[in-house]
Design a protein around this motif. Structure first.
Motif, mmCIF file in Angstrom:
data_model
loop_
_atom_site.group_PDB
_atom_site.id
_atom_site.type_symbol
_atom_site.label_atom_id
_atom_site.label_comp_id
_atom_site.label_asym_id
_atom_site.label_seq_id
_atom_site.Cartn_x
_atom_site.Cartn_y
_atom_site.Cartn_z
ATOM 1 N N MET A 1 -17.204 -69.970 13.698
ATOM 2 C CA MET A 1 -17.324 -69.896 12.236
ATOM 3 C C MET A 1 -17.266 -71.305 11.664
ATOM 4 O O MET A 1 -16.494 -72.135 12.138
ATOM 5 N N GLU A 2 -18.098 -71.557 10.652
ATOM 6 C CA GLU A 2 -18.095 -72.874 10.011
ATOM 7 C C GLU A 2 -18.483 -72.699 8.549
ATOM 8 O O GLU A 2 -18.831 -71.609 8.125
ATOM 9 N N TYR A 3 -18.403 -73.771 7.797
ATOM 10 C CA TYR A 3 -18.749 -73.692 6.379
ATOM 11 C C TYR A 3 -19.597 -74.889 5.956
ATOM 12 O O TYR A 3 -19.504 -75.383 4.839
ATOM 13 N N VAL A 4 -20.453 -75.351 6.869
ATOM 14 C CA VAL A 4 -21.292 -76.515 6.605
ATOM 15 C C VAL A 4 -22.400 -76.150 5.621
ATOM 16 O O VAL A 4 -23.044 -75.112 5.746
ATOM 17 N N GLN A 5 -22.620 -77.024 4.655
ATOM 18 C CA GLN A 5 -23.748 -76.857 3.737
ATOM 19 C C GLN A 5 -24.991 -77.529 4.315
ATOM 20 O O GLN A 5 -24.911 -78.621 4.878
ATOM 21 N N GLU A 6 -26.126 -76.854 4.173
ATOM 22 C CA GLU A 6 -27.394 -77.352 4.674
ATOM 23 C C GLU A 6 -28.201 -77.936 3.509
ATOM 24 O O GLU A 6 -27.729 -77.991 2.367
ATOM 25 N N ARG A 7 -29.444 -78.351 3.800
ATOM 26 C CA ARG A 7 -30.342 -78.813 2.729
ATOM 27 C C ARG A 7 -30.605 -77.691 1.736
ATOM 28 O O ARG A 7 -30.769 -77.933 0.545
ATOM 29 N N ILE A 8 -30.632 -76.434 2.241
ATOM 30 C CA ILE A 8 -30.654 -75.240 1.404
ATOM 31 C C ILE A 8 -29.213 -74.795 1.209
ATOM 32 O O ILE A 8 -28.436 -74.756 2.168
#
Length: 363
Positions: free
Chosen positions: A1-8
């Motif tokens: 599980m992670e909470y990384v934000q992408e370009r979207i």
């Protein structure tokens, strides 16, 4: 599980959420073919939608006449505000021909017919009917970011793990490495957009009705890629969001044959190269299959390591064999087969419903 934000913008499943969402102002489109009749996955989907209680459910159906009556009776058993559209009924085919809409029959055309009616509501959710792990939280998750957050388009993403194996082969072994190979040679915002989604070929999507009425859809299996080409222009990075839908278990297709993954890869490639051609991007097709194979090798190594890390079965030689099969689909687009936006056609959704109803009345 992670909470990384992408370009979207990326919304994660961190707490098993069923967020507040405008389901009472939304229509859900669930395209089906004859193989879905009374199946366990579509049964689960429709039963979950009873719990969701949307304003409208639209089932665009492509099936032979001898199966449609049984479909209608089966669908009537669900407590849903449901409209059945018989997409390949003779009366519907005639209506489309009268309006010059002679695109080939396929999933994309069925979805397009359903969107016309669904966009009468304020929001639209679209998803496939073959998800064995379908959950009542999926529609609220797709719709929640469309109300009050400034997003016009949402795209589901998920992991395809079942029977101790990785699935999602067309995404993992064709789409992802092909887009990566194209990005190596072309610095284009549309390719960055196409590469930014975690599951670009997911059939689970949400739209504002305003956006849905502006979409020009591919008539067949190029639907999902074609939608991304449209939403790049209509919503862009800032208006798009991707939503975590957990782990999905889908029906599986063979690789070979016109209805298998090899046939689907041709439609996906045609849609992808059509999106690029529209923006003046001309890949060097002479060397692209080999660049794709080299890119795919990196993905195969990565997925092999991921599978081993998680104790899953993985056959790298079989995956490489699939790559060779999909490479045959890398040819220039054959032309623009898109259906027009509903906002730009003389056809009225109500006329489609009436034509379908007349056909259903004859059964």
């Amino acid at each position: 599980m992670e909470y990384v934000q992408e370009r979207i913008a990326t919304l994660h499943d961190l707490t098993g959420p069923t967020p507040e969402a405008p389901v009472d102002r939304a229509a859900v489109v669930v395209p089906m073919t004859e193989r879905e009749l009374a199946g366990l996955a579509p049964e689960r989907t429709l039963a979950a939608l009873e719990e969701v209680d949307p304003a409208r459910v639209v089932v665009p159906l492509r099936a032979p006449a001898e199966r449609v009556g049984a479909f209608r009776d089966w669908l009537a058993g669900f407590d849903l505000p449901l409209t059945l559209l018989w997409c390949n009924a003779p009366q519907v085919e005639e209506l489309l021909a009268d309006h010059g809409l002679d695109a080939p029959a396929g999933k994309g055309r069925d979805v397009w017919l359903g969107l016309g009616l669904a966009a009468r509501e304020e929001f639209v959710a679209l998803h496939d009917a073959d998800v064995k792990s379908y959950d009542a939280s999926h529609v609220p998750r797709l719709l929640a970011p469309l109300s009050g957050s400034g997003f016009a388009f949402s795209k589901g993403y998920y992991a395809r793990v079942e029977n101790g194996r990785l699935y999602g082969r067309l995404l993992r072994l064709f789409y992802e490495p092909l887009v990566a190979a194209l990005r190596d040679r072309h610095d284009a915002p549309v390719l960055e957009y196409l590469d930014a989604f975690r599951y670009a070929l997911a059939g689970e999507m949400g739209f504002t009705a305003e956006l849905a009425r502006e979409l020009r859809l591919q008539p067949s299996w190029g639907l999902e890629v074609g939608v991304l080409g449209e939403t790049f222009e209509l919503a862009g990075f800032e208006g798009s969001v991707q939503v975590d839908l957990g782990v999905h278990e889908h029906d599986h297709r063979a690789v070979g044959g016109a209805t298998g993954l090899a046939g689907m890869s041709e439609h996906v490639a045609n849609a992808l190269f059509g999106v690029l051609a529209e923006r003046g991007i001309e890949p060097e097709f002479d060397g692209l299959p080999e660049r794709y194979r080299a890119s795919a090798e990196r993905f195969v190594r990565g997925y092999a390591a991921d599978a081993a890390f998680n104790g899953l079965e993985y056959d790298p030689e079989d995956e490489r064999s699939q790559v060779d099969t999909y490479a045959e689909a890398i040819v220039p687009a054959e032309g623009d087969l898109r259906l027009p936006a509903w906002s730009g056609t003389s056809l009225e959704p109500a006329d489609v419903v009436r034509a379908s109803d007349r056909a259903l009345d004859t059964l």
